[in-house]
Design a protein around this motif. Structure first.
Motif, PDB file in Angstrom:
ATOM      1  N   UNK A 301       0.421  21.188  24.818  1.00 33.66           N
ATOM      2  CA  UNK A 301      -0.510  20.133  25.214  1.00 33.66           C
ATOM      3  C   UNK A 301      -0.324  18.905  24.338  1.00 33.66           C
ATOM      4  N   UNK A 302      -0.321  17.708  24.933  1.00 36.68           N
ATOM      5  CA  UNK A 302      -0.228  16.488  24.122  1.00 36.68           C
ATOM      6  C   UNK A 302      -1.445  16.364  23.205  1.00 36.68           C
ATOM      7  N   UNK A 303      -1.293  15.726  22.060  1.00 44.09           N
ATOM      8  CA  UNK A 303      -2.462  15.499  21.204  1.00 44.09           C
ATOM      9  C   UNK A 303      -3.433  14.554  21.898  1.00 44.09           C
ATOM     10  N   UNK A 332       0.400  25.045  11.078  1.00 45.46           N
ATOM     11  CA  UNK A 332       1.645  24.282  11.215  1.00 45.46           C
ATOM     12  C   UNK A 332       1.488  23.061  12.127  1.00 45.46           C
ATOM     13  N   UNK A 333       0.255  22.691  12.461  1.00 41.79           N
ATOM     14  CA  UNK A 333       0.058  21.502  13.294  1.00 41.79           C
ATOM     15  C   UNK A 333       0.460  20.255  12.524  1.00 41.79           C
ATOM     16  N   UNK A 374       3.065  15.986  17.428  1.00 43.29           N
ATOM     17  CA  UNK A 374       1.628  16.179  17.276  1.00 43.29           C
ATOM     18  C   UNK A 374       0.990  17.062  18.327  1.00 43.29           C
ATOM     19  N   UNK A 375       1.790  17.624  19.228  1.00 44.14           N
ATOM     20  CA  UNK A 375       1.232  18.479  20.267  1.00 44.14           C
ATOM     21  C   UNK A 375       0.714  19.793  19.712  1.00 44.14           C
ATOM     22  N   UNK A 376      -0.080  20.463  20.517  1.00 42.62           N
ATOM     23  CA  UNK A 376      -0.581  21.793  20.175  1.00 42.62           C
ATOM     24  C   UNK A 376      -0.171  22.745  21.294  1.00 42.62           C
ATOM     25  N   UNK A 435       5.600  28.070  16.938  1.00 44.17           N
ATOM     26  CA  UNK A 435       4.820  28.142  18.168  1.00 44.17           C
ATOM     27  C   UNK A 435       4.468  29.581  18.523  1.00 44.17           C
ATOM     28  N   UNK A 436       5.292  30.517  18.061  1.00 48.61           N
ATOM     29  CA  UNK A 436       5.097  31.908  18.440  1.00 48.61           C
ATOM     30  C   UNK A 436       3.945  32.567  17.697  1.00 48.61           C
TER      31      UNK A 436
END
Length: 581
Positions: A301-303, A332-333, A374-376, A435-436
Motif C-alpha cells: 500500500x502507498x504511504x 523496518x518501515x 515508504x509503502x507498507x 516484507x515477509x
C-alpha cells in the motif's frame, strides 16, 4: 592476537576511573575457552566481576544495535590471578574496523557505567564523548537483506564469511556445502535471469513470450516523445526508468500530457531510456517465490496521511515519519522523503506541503506502493488464487531465478486472471525479505527459506602439536590431499586443494584455513595447527569432527566444546594415522 597498543591505551584510560586494572587485551578470530565465535577479550589483574558483567552486556547491546545481530558476551572471574570479560565481534577474521568497533563499544560501556555510579558531570561528558566516537565508527553496517540470512545461518549453526570485506556479499557454509549470496541472490540464480530483471523492457518482452499477462508498454530513448507514446498506449499510463530498482523514478496513474512530460523528465534523471506502459488498475502485490514455490504474498500500500482540518501536510508527514526509521523495532518501515516525486504527487492534486487537509480526507503520498519509498504491506499469502500462484511459480522457474520477488497488480488477488484481469509488472532478483515478516515469521525463519538446504559443514579434522611435529606431517598431508578426491590440507607451508598446491602468499595460518574452506571443490579438510597458533588465534574453526593432540602439546580441556572426539597421541605418525585412518 595483541591489540594495537594505542587502542589498549585508549581503553585503559576509559577504564581507569572504575578502579579496574587492565592487564591486557587479546583478539581471537577463532574459537577459545571464552567463545566459539570471534571475540575481544579484556584481562584484568583486579576487577569487580559484577561491573565486568554489566559492561560486557552493555557493550554487546551496543554492538547488536549497530549490526542487527545478537552478539555474545561473558565474564570469567575464576582465573586465579584476575578476571576477564569478552564480547563477540562480527564478521570475524582480522577486520580492523570491526575489532576496533567492539573495543570502542567496551570503552563506551565502561564510561557509561562509571558515570552512572559516580553521578559526576565530568564522567557523564566523558561517557557522551565515548558514545559519539562509537556512533562515528566506520564498522560494517550489514545490509538489511543480508541480516536475515546471517541470522538464519547463526541460528542453524552454519558458518558465515563475508566476501571481500563487503557488507552485501556472503558465503554460507564450508567448501562443497557452501553457497555465495549477493544480498538475496545466490549461485542458484541464473545470470541471464538476473540481468533480465534489470532491463524492464526485456522483462516485459519475456513476459509476453511466456504467455503471461502484462500491461502494454514501449521503451523510449532520450529523443523520443513521451506524450506521443502515451497517446498510443492509452490513458492513464505509467512512466519509469528502464534500469532502476526500489521504485526510483517511477510515476503511476498519469492522466495528462503535462504529467507525462514531468514524469518522463524525472525518470530520465535516473536513466537515458525510459519505459511507458498502460496503468493497470488494482492493488500492487509482491509474490515471493523460492525454489519454484510461492512462499509468501503481500499487498503493498502507498504511504498515506489523513487530514484533521488543522495540521498541514508537512506536519502530518512528520507525524507519520516519527514511527518509521527502517529498524527492526519499527517493523523496518521507511520514512517518506519530501522529494520531487512527492511534490509531483501533491501538484497533481493542486496541493503543497503547506496545504491543510479537511478532516477525514485521506491522501496517498505516492503513486506507487514500493516499500523503499515508504509503502507498507499486508500479508495475503493464504488468499492468492491458484492461477496467480501458478503463473508466478512458472515465471520464476522460466527465467532461472531461485529467489524472486514478482510484482502483480489486480483488483482482486482471490480471483483468477480470466475473471478480473491483472498483470505482471516486474520481476526482482533480489527482493526485500523484510516484507515477509508480516505474517509473523522471524528473521531466522525467513532467512532459512532463502538459504535453502545447501549451506552446511564439511568434515574437518585438526592435528594440534609443536612446530617440529607438524613439520613432519606437511608432506604426508599434502600427498593425502592430492590423492584423495575432494580433500584439502592446510598447514604452515600453504594449502593443498586436491592436486593443486596454493601458496596462500601473505595469509596468516588462520586466513589460510579460511581460504581452504572457501573452495567449493573441498569436501573434507585436514588442518595442521600449532600450539603457538592456538595461543595467538584460538582454533581455526568453531567445530571439528576430530581433534588430535600430539604429545600433550596443549592443555586445553575446552577443546571438547569444539569437538566431542579429542584424541591424545604420542607421535606425528600416530596423529596422521588417527586423522586419516
Amino acid at each position: 592476537m595483541k591489540l594495537d597498543p594505542r587502542r589498549v591505551d585508549a581503553l585503559r584510560r576509559a577504564i581507569a576511573p572504575s578502579g579496574c586494572g587492565l592487564a591486557g587485551v587479546d583478539v581471537f578470530p577463532g574459537a577459545t575457552a571464552h567463545s566459539r565465535r570471534p571475540a575481544v577479550v579484556c584481562r584484568f589483574a583486579a576487577a569487580d566481576a559484577g561491573l565486568l558483567g554489566e559492561v560486557a552486556e552493555a557493550a554487546s547491546r551496543l554492538a547488536s544495535a549497530r549490526l542487527g545481530l545478537d552478539m555474545g558476551w561473558g565474564v570469567a572471574a575464576d582465573l586465579g590471578e584476575g578476571a576477564a570479560c569478552w564480547v563477540e565481534y562480527f564478521p570475524g577474521g582480522l577486520h580492523p574496523a570491526c575489532i576496533q568497533f567492539t573495543v570502542q563499544a567496551l570503552q563506551a560501556a565502561f564510561a557509561a557505567a562509571i558515570a552512572a555510579r559516580s553521578g559526576d558531570a565530568a564522567d557523564q561528558r566523558a561517557a557522551d564523548r565515548e558514545r559519539a566516537l562509537l556512533d562515528d565508527n566506520p564498522a560494517k553496517d550489514i545490509f538489511v537483506q543480508s541480516r536475515f540470512l546471517i541470522a538464519a545461518a547463526r541460528h542453524a549453526d552454519i558458518p558465515v564469511h563475508d566476501i571481500g570485506g563487503s557488507n552485501v556479499g556472503w558465503q554460507f557454509g564450508w567448501g562443497s556445502r557452501s553457497d555465495l549470496f549477493f544480498m538475496t541472490a545466490s549461485l542458484g540464480d541464473s545470470i541471464p535471469g538476473h540481468q533480465l530483471t534489470w532491463k524492464k523492457q526485456l522483462t516485459k518482452q519475456v513476459l509476453l513470450e511466456l504467455g503471461l499477462p502484462t500491461p502494454q508498454g514501449c521503451a523510449l530513448g532520450p529523443g523520443d516523445d513521451a506524450v506521443q507514446a502515451a497517446y498510443a498506449i492509452g490513458w492513464p499510463c505509467v512512466v519509469k526508468p528502464v534500469d532502476q530498482a526500489f521504485g526510483i523514478g517511477v510515476t503511476a496513474n498519469l492522466q495528462t500530457p503535462g504529467e507525462v512530460n514531468a514524469a518522463a523528465a524525472m525518470a530520465r534523471h535516473y536513466s537515458h531510456d525510459i519505459l511507458i506502459e498502460a496503468h493497470e488498475a488494482g492493488a500492487d502485490y509482491r509474490l515471493m517465490v523460492v525454489d519454484g514455490r510461492l512462499i509468501a504474498a503481500v499487498r503493498r500500500d502507498p504511504p498515506a496521511i489523513t487530514g484533521d482540518g488543522q495540521r498541514t501536510i508537512a506536519a502530518l508527514l512528520a507525524q507519520l515519519n516519527a514511527g518509521r526509521d527502517g529498524t527492526r523495532a519499527k517493523g523496518y518501515l521507511l520514512p517518506v522523503e519530501a522529494d520531487a516525486a512527492l511534490a509531483a504527487t501533491l501538484a497533481s492534486q493542486h496541493l503543497t506541503m503547506s496545504s491543510v487537509l479537511p478532516t477525514g480526507d485521506r491522501l496517498a503520498l505516492r503513486s506507487i506502493a514500493n516499500f523503499s519509498t515508504g509503502g507498507s504491506a499486508v500479508d495475503v499469502t493464504d488468499r492468492v488464487h491458484p492461477q496467480v500462484r501458478g503463473m508466478a511459480e512458472l515465471l520464476a522457474t522460466a527465467v532461472g531465478l531461485r529467489t524472486a520477488g514478482i510484482d502483480y497488480i489486480t483488483t482482486d488477488i482471490t480471483r483468477g486472471h480470466a475473471e478480473v484481469g491483472g498483470g505482471f509488472i516486474e520481476v526482482n532478483a533480489m527482493p526485500r525479505l523484510r516484507l515477509l515478516m508480516l505474517d509473523g515469521r522471524s528473521e531466522e525463519e525467513i532467512g532459512t527459506l532463502v538459504l535453502g538446504e545447501r549451506p552446511g559443514r564439511i568434515p574437518v579434522t585438526l592435528i594440534v602439536g609443536s612446530g617440529d611435529a607438524l613439520a613432519e606431517l606437511e608432506a604426508p598431508a599434502r600427498q593425502w590431499a592430492a590423492a584423495t578426491p575432494g580433500a584439502a590440507a592446510a598447514g604452515a607451508s600453504g594449502v593443498q586443494v586436491g592436486a593443486t598446491p596454493l601458496p596462500a602468499a601473505g595469509l596468516s595460518p588462520f586466513t589460510a584455513v579460511a581460504a581452504a574452506l572457501r573452495h567449493r571443490a573441498v569436501e573434507t579438510l585436514l588442518i595442521l595447527w600449532s600450539a603457538d597458533d592456538l595461543a595467538l588465534f584460538g582454533m581455526p574453526v568453531d567445530q571439528a569432527q576430530r581433534i588430535i593432540v600430539i604429545d600433550k602439546a596443549v592443555d586445553a580441556p575446552w577443546l571438547s566444546d569444539i569437538c566431542p572426539d579429542v584424541v591424545a597421541v604420542k607421535s606425528a605418525a600416530a596423529a596422521l594415522k588417527a586423522a586419516l585412518g
